[in-house]
Design an enzyme around this catalytic site. Structure first.
Site, PDB file in Angstrom:
ATOM      1  N   GLU A 162      36.347  66.857  77.730  1.00  0.00           N
ATOM      2  CA  GLU A 162      36.717  67.937  77.007  1.00  0.00           C
ATOM      3  C   GLU A 162      37.904  68.530  77.677  1.00  0.00           C
ATOM      4  OE1 GLU A 162      33.824  70.192  74.707  1.00  0.00           O
ATOM      5  OE2 GLU A 162      32.530  67.832  74.420  1.00  0.00           O
ATOM      6  N   LYS A 180      35.209  60.635  79.667  1.00  0.00           N
ATOM      7  CA  LYS A 180      35.672  61.212  78.743  1.00  0.00           C
ATOM      8  C   LYS A 180      34.935  62.275  79.093  1.00  0.00           C
ATOM      9  CE  LYS A 180      33.391  62.989  74.079  1.00  0.00           C
ATOM     10  NZ  LYS A 180      33.497  64.500  74.782  1.00  0.00           N
ATOM     11  N   GLU A 199      37.882  66.375  66.958  1.00  0.00           N
ATOM     12  CA  GLU A 199      36.281  67.003  66.592  1.00  0.00           C
ATOM     13  C   GLU A 199      36.823  68.229  65.713  1.00  0.00           C
ATOM     14  OE1 GLU A 199      31.732  67.696  67.228  1.00  0.00           O
ATOM     15  OE2 GLU A 199      32.994  66.508  69.037  1.00  0.00           O
ATOM     16  N   ASP A 243      27.144  63.585  75.386  1.00  0.00           N
ATOM     17  CA  ASP A 243      26.597  64.804  76.100  1.00  0.00           C
ATOM     18  C   ASP A 243      25.458  65.379  74.800  1.00  0.00           C
ATOM     19  OD1 ASP A 243      28.483  65.641  74.956  1.00  0.00           O
ATOM     20  OD2 ASP A 243      28.933  67.110  76.939  1.00  0.00           O
ATOM     21  N   ASP A 277      30.463  60.341  78.662  1.00  0.00           N
ATOM     22  CA  ASP A 277      31.248  61.323  78.291  1.00  0.00           C
ATOM     23  C   ASP A 277      30.510  62.016  80.034  1.00  0.00           C
ATOM     24  OD1 ASP A 277      31.912  63.156  76.913  1.00  0.00           O
ATOM     25  OD2 ASP A 277      30.574  63.360  75.781  1.00  0.00           O
TER      26      ASP A 277
END
Length: 274
Positions: free
Chosen positions: A120, A118, A187, A49, A88
């Site tokens: 988060e 993916k 990250e 993204d 994402d």
């Protein structure tokens, strides 16, 4: 009689199996031409993204839509045949409930043909990750700095500089690992913490602004090529510097058009003499 076996695309299970074998290579990809050039060299491509910022000029990834992710996921799939492709899930498309996450993820897999999604989130998303993986949707996790949460975390900054942050990152990674993620992006995390997390969990870690000890690395392709020049984080290395080359090409084109030296006779179609 010989049986011809076509070479298959790398799968999430192949990526997971690389932990402890060799470093995993990943880059973001958003377009068909770039995917074609990248495909022979990476283990998986992430349709991130981050495209919201590097392609669409948004200030963050929060404004990215599911339609944008699907369109670019389709483009990358058309340009690749070797690398595993991960797409994402954008902000707001999966956090409400595990059922919402499944509906969104299933749509992405169906409409793009990609191999995994993916999302988060740490411990708070573990139930969702487990729900997805138990229903046939491979998940790439993402802990540490989470760009989609930028409005609540106070900006882009490195995490793991105090005991509270260290404890959260380690617990988040462990929770997503236990939930069944095939790999986890780490990250914006200080090096010793990312190194410890890599040693503690079963899934491979994919570092970005983390540690060389991570099981693999990922970068944004526009950063690697030196195209995105708005800012350069410490963890970015420009493996090429294409921005000035592109700028010069555009300037030369403009000059030749104005001077009527382009197009020349060799660039036009003439009537054949009878």
């Amino acid at each position: 009689m010989s049986v011809h076996t076509a070479k298959r695309r790398l799968a999430p299970a192949d990526i997971k199996a690389l932990k402890g074998q060799r470093p995993i290579v990943s880059l973001t990809a958003y377009t068909t031409p770039v995917a074609k050039l990248m495909d022979p060299h990476v283990d998986f491509m992430l349709v991130g993204d981050s495209l919201g910022m590097v392609l669409y000029g948004l200030d963050s990834t929060v404004g990215v839509t599911i339609e944008m992710m699907i369109a670019h996921g389709q483009a990358v799939m058309r340009g690749s045949s070797n690398a595993c492709v991960v797409v994402d899930l954008p902000f707001g498309s999966y956090q409400q409930s595990k059922e919402q996450a499944f509906a969104t993820a299933a749509r992405v897999l169906k409409e793009t043909g990609c191999s995994a999604i993916k999302l988060e989130g740490g411990a708070e998303m573990a139930e969702t990750v487990h729900f997805l993986t138990q229903r046939g949707i491979p998940v790439l996790g993402h802990v540490g700095l989470m760009p989609q949460l930028i409005n609540t975390t106070g900006g882009y900054r490195t995490l793991g500089r105090n005991d509270k942050e260290v404890d959260k990152i380690r617990k988040d990674a462990a929770a997503i690992d236990d939930a069944g993620a095939f790999a986890i992006v780490v990250e914006g995390t200080v090096e010793p913490v990312a190194r410890e997390v890599t040693a503690e969990i079963k899934a491979p870690t994919i570092g970005i602004g983390a540690s060389p000890a991570c099981d693999g690395q990922v970068l944004v392709v526009d950063d690697v090529l030196g195209i995105f020049t708005d800012f350069k984080p410490r963890f970015v290395k420009h493996f090429a510097n294409l921005a000035p080359v592109m700028s010069e090409a555009f300037a030369t084109y403009a000059e030749e058009v104005k001077a009527r030296s382009f197009p020349g006779p060799e660039h036009t179609f003439q009537l054949k003499k009878s």
